[in-house]
Design a protein around this motif. Sequence first.
Motif, PDB file in Angstrom:
ATOM      1  N   PHE A  33      -1.578  -3.578   4.868  1.00 25.35           N
ATOM      2  CA  PHE A  33      -1.387  -4.812   4.116  1.00 25.35           C
ATOM      3  C   PHE A  33      -1.553  -6.037   5.003  1.00 25.35           C
ATOM      4  O   PHE A  33      -2.063  -7.060   4.553  1.00 25.35           O
ATOM      5  N   LYS A  34      -1.182  -5.953   6.252  1.00 28.66           N
ATOM      6  CA  LYS A  34      -1.360  -7.086   7.165  1.00 28.66           C
ATOM      7  C   LYS A  34      -2.832  -7.480   7.228  1.00 28.66           C
ATOM      8  O   LYS A  34      -3.168  -8.659   7.192  1.00 28.66           O
ATOM      9  N   GLU A  35      -3.718  -6.492   7.279  1.00 25.36           N
ATOM     10  CA  GLU A  35      -5.157  -6.769   7.298  1.00 25.36           C
ATOM     11  C   GLU A  35      -5.614  -7.364   5.964  1.00 25.36           C
ATOM     12  O   GLU A  35      -6.417  -8.298   5.940  1.00 25.36           O
ATOM     13  N   VAL A  36      -5.121  -6.818   4.877  1.00 26.24           N
ATOM     14  CA  VAL A  36      -5.456  -7.347   3.548  1.00 26.24           C
ATOM     15  C   VAL A  36      -5.002  -8.797   3.442  1.00 26.24           C
ATOM     16  O   VAL A  36      -5.736  -9.674   2.975  1.00 26.24           O
ATOM     17  N   HIS A  37      -3.790  -9.066   3.905  1.00 22.57           N
ATOM     18  CA  HIS A  37      -3.204 -10.406   3.799  1.00 22.57           C
ATOM     19  C   HIS A  37      -3.972 -11.423   4.633  1.00 22.57           C
ATOM     20  O   HIS A  37      -4.063 -12.590   4.265  1.00 22.57           O
ATOM     21  N   GLN A  38      -4.526 -10.983   5.763  1.00 26.02           N
ATOM     22  CA  GLN A  38      -5.339 -11.892   6.575  1.00 26.02           C
ATOM     23  C   GLN A  38      -6.600 -12.313   5.820  1.00 26.02           C
ATOM     24  O   GLN A  38      -7.041 -13.452   5.916  1.00 26.02           O
ATOM     25  N   LYS A  39      -7.180 -11.397   5.058  1.00 24.30           N
ATOM     26  CA  LYS A  39      -8.389 -11.695   4.298  1.00 24.30           C
ATOM     27  C   LYS A  39      -8.070 -12.411   2.985  1.00 24.30           C
ATOM     28  O   LYS A  39      -8.823 -13.265   2.541  1.00 24.30           O
ATOM     29  N   TYR A  40      -6.934 -12.059   2.376  1.00 24.84           N
ATOM     30  CA  TYR A  40      -6.502 -12.638   1.100  1.00 24.84           C
ATOM     31  C   TYR A  40      -5.087 -13.175   1.261  1.00 24.84           C
ATOM     32  O   TYR A  40      -4.113 -12.492   0.926  1.00 24.84           O
ATOM     33  N   PRO A  41      -4.933 -14.381   1.789  1.00 23.59           N
ATOM     34  CA  PRO A  41      -3.600 -14.916   2.121  1.00 23.59           C
ATOM     35  C   PRO A  41      -2.647 -15.041   0.932  1.00 23.59           C
ATOM     36  O   PRO A  41      -1.440 -15.074   1.132  1.00 23.59           O
ATOM     37  N   ASP A  42      -3.156 -15.089  -0.278  1.00 19.20           N
ATOM     38  CA  ASP A  42      -2.279 -15.197  -1.444  1.00 19.20           C
ATOM     39  C   ASP A  42      -1.797 -13.842  -1.941  1.00 19.20           C
ATOM     40  O   ASP A  42      -1.038 -13.767  -2.909  1.00 19.20           O
ATOM     41  N   SER A  43      -2.210 -12.770  -1.294  1.00 20.60           N
ATOM     42  CA  SER A  43      -1.822 -11.437  -1.747  1.00 20.60           C
ATOM     43  C   SER A  43      -0.337 -11.192  -1.485  1.00 20.60           C
ATOM     44  O   SER A  43       0.251 -11.744  -0.559  1.00 20.60           O
ATOM     45  N   LYS A  44       0.255 -10.347  -2.330  1.00 20.67           N
ATOM     46  CA  LYS A  44       1.675 -10.005  -2.233  1.00 20.67           C
ATOM     47  C   LYS A  44       1.815  -8.495  -2.264  1.00 20.67           C
ATOM     48  O   LYS A  44       1.112  -7.804  -3.000  1.00 20.67           O
ATOM     49  N   LEU A  45       2.749  -7.983  -1.477  1.00 22.27           N
ATOM     50  CA  LEU A  45       3.098  -6.569  -1.503  1.00 22.27           C
ATOM     51  C   LEU A  45       4.581  -6.475  -1.835  1.00 22.27           C
ATOM     52  O   LEU A  45       5.417  -7.049  -1.131  1.00 22.27           O
ATOM     53  N   ASN A  46       4.903  -5.776  -2.899  1.00 23.94           N
ATOM     54  CA  ASN A  46       6.289  -5.540  -3.284  1.00 23.94           C
ATOM     55  C   ASN A  46       6.595  -4.071  -3.037  1.00 23.94           C
ATOM     56  O   ASN A  46       5.931  -3.197  -3.589  1.00 23.94           O
ATOM     57  N   ILE A  47       7.588  -3.820  -2.198  1.00 25.47           N
ATOM     58  CA  ILE A  47       8.028  -2.454  -1.924  1.00 25.47           C
ATOM     59  C   ILE A  47       9.374  -2.277  -2.604  1.00 25.47           C
ATOM     60  O   ILE A  47      10.325  -3.007  -2.314  1.00 25.47           O
ATOM     61  N   ILE A  48       9.439  -1.299  -3.484  1.00 26.42           N
ATOM     62  CA  ILE A  48      10.647  -1.053  -4.261  1.00 26.42           C
ATOM     63  C   ILE A  48      11.145   0.342  -3.923  1.00 26.42           C
ATOM     64  O   ILE A  48      10.405   1.316  -4.016  1.00 26.42           O
ATOM     65  N   GLY A  49      12.406   0.429  -3.513  1.00 26.11           N
ATOM     66  CA  GLY A  49      12.984   1.724  -3.201  1.00 26.11           C
ATOM     67  C   GLY A  49      14.066   1.601  -2.153  1.00 26.11           C
ATOM     68  O   GLY A  49      14.409   0.508  -1.705  1.00 26.11           O
ATOM     69  N   ASP A  50      14.582   2.746  -1.761  1.00 26.40           N
ATOM     70  CA  ASP A  50      15.613   2.811  -0.733  1.00 26.40           C
ATOM     71  C   ASP A  50      15.463   4.149  -0.024  1.00 26.40           C
ATOM     72  O   ASP A  50      14.850   5.074  -0.555  1.00 26.40           O
ATOM     73  N   GLY A  51      15.989   4.214   1.175  1.00 26.87           N
ATOM     74  CA  GLY A  51      15.912   5.457   1.912  1.00 26.87           C
ATOM     75  C   GLY A  51      16.234   5.253   3.373  1.00 26.87           C
ATOM     76  O   GLY A  51      16.555   4.137   3.815  1.00 26.87           O
ATOM     77  N   PRO A  52      16.122   6.327   4.150  1.00 25.39           N
ATOM     78  CA  PRO A  52      16.537   6.281   5.557  1.00 25.39           C
ATOM     79  C   PRO A  52      15.717   5.340   6.432  1.00 25.39           C
ATOM     80  O   PRO A  52      16.202   4.899   7.479  1.00 25.39           O
ATOM     81  N   ASP A  53      14.501   5.006   6.050  1.00 26.93           N
ATOM     82  CA  ASP A  53      13.657   4.130   6.873  1.00 26.93           C
ATOM     83  C   ASP A  53      13.691   2.668   6.441  1.00 26.93           C
ATOM     84  O   ASP A  53      12.908   1.849   6.936  1.00 26.93           O
ATOM     85  N   ARG A  54      14.600   2.318   5.561  1.00 31.52           N
ATOM     86  CA  ARG A  54      14.643   0.949   5.035  1.00 31.52           C
ATOM     87  C   ARG A  54      14.730  -0.099   6.149  1.00 31.52           C
ATOM     88  O   ARG A  54      13.987  -1.067   6.161  1.00 31.52           O
ATOM     89  N   LYS A  55      15.621   0.097   7.096  1.00 31.31           N
ATOM     90  CA  LYS A  55      15.792  -0.883   8.196  1.00 31.31           C
ATOM     91  C   LYS A  55      14.524  -1.003   9.043  1.00 31.31           C
ATOM     92  O   LYS A  55      14.130  -2.094   9.425  1.00 31.31           O
ATOM     93  N   LYS A  56      13.875   0.145   9.334  1.00 27.68           N
ATOM     94  CA  LYS A  56      12.633   0.116  10.124  1.00 27.68           C
ATOM     95  C   LYS A  56      11.547  -0.660   9.386  1.00 27.68           C
ATOM     96  O   LYS A  56      10.808  -1.433   9.986  1.00 27.68           O
ATOM     97  N   ILE A  57      11.455  -0.428   8.088  1.00 23.32           N
ATOM     98  CA  ILE A  57      10.441  -1.097   7.280  1.00 23.32           C
ATOM     99  C   ILE A  57      10.710  -2.597   7.232  1.00 23.32           C
ATOM    100  O   ILE A  57       9.802  -3.407   7.420  1.00 23.32           O
ATOM    101  N   GLU A  58      11.964  -2.969   6.997  1.00 18.66           N
ATOM    102  CA  GLU A  58      12.321  -4.396   6.963  1.00 18.66           C
ATOM    103  C   GLU A  58      12.020  -5.063   8.298  1.00 18.66           C
ATOM    104  O   GLU A  58      11.506  -6.182   8.334  1.00 18.66           O
ATOM    105  N   LYS A  59      12.305  -4.367   9.406  1.00 22.05           N
ATOM    106  CA  LYS A  59      12.041  -4.925  10.736  1.00 22.05           C
ATOM    107  C   LYS A  59      10.534  -5.120  10.950  1.00 22.05           C
ATOM    108  O   LYS A  59      10.103  -6.157  11.454  1.00 22.05           O
TER     109      LYS A  59
END
Length: 68
Positions: A33-59
């Motif tokens: 998504f970082k690469e997509v966002h560089q090409k399309y700055p108005d793009s949005k990614l919504n991640i919905i869920g919970d789990g053991p990797d939540r903190k790693k993902i947020e970081k």
Amino acid sequence: MTNNKLSKLETENLISIGRLSHEKGYLDLIDIFKEVHQKYPDSKLNIIGDGPDRKKIEKKIRDNKLED
């Protein structure tokens, strides 16, 4: 009542729903998504869920300045 209006598809919104764990590949998704966002700055990614990797993902999101 039927709504016959179609979306204009003018925005790039991505949604991912699932358990936030390593095998689901969310850290890879953020890299892509970082690469997509560089090409399309108005793009949005919504991640919905919970789990053991939540903190790693947020970081990773914060580290790549993709919070907004």
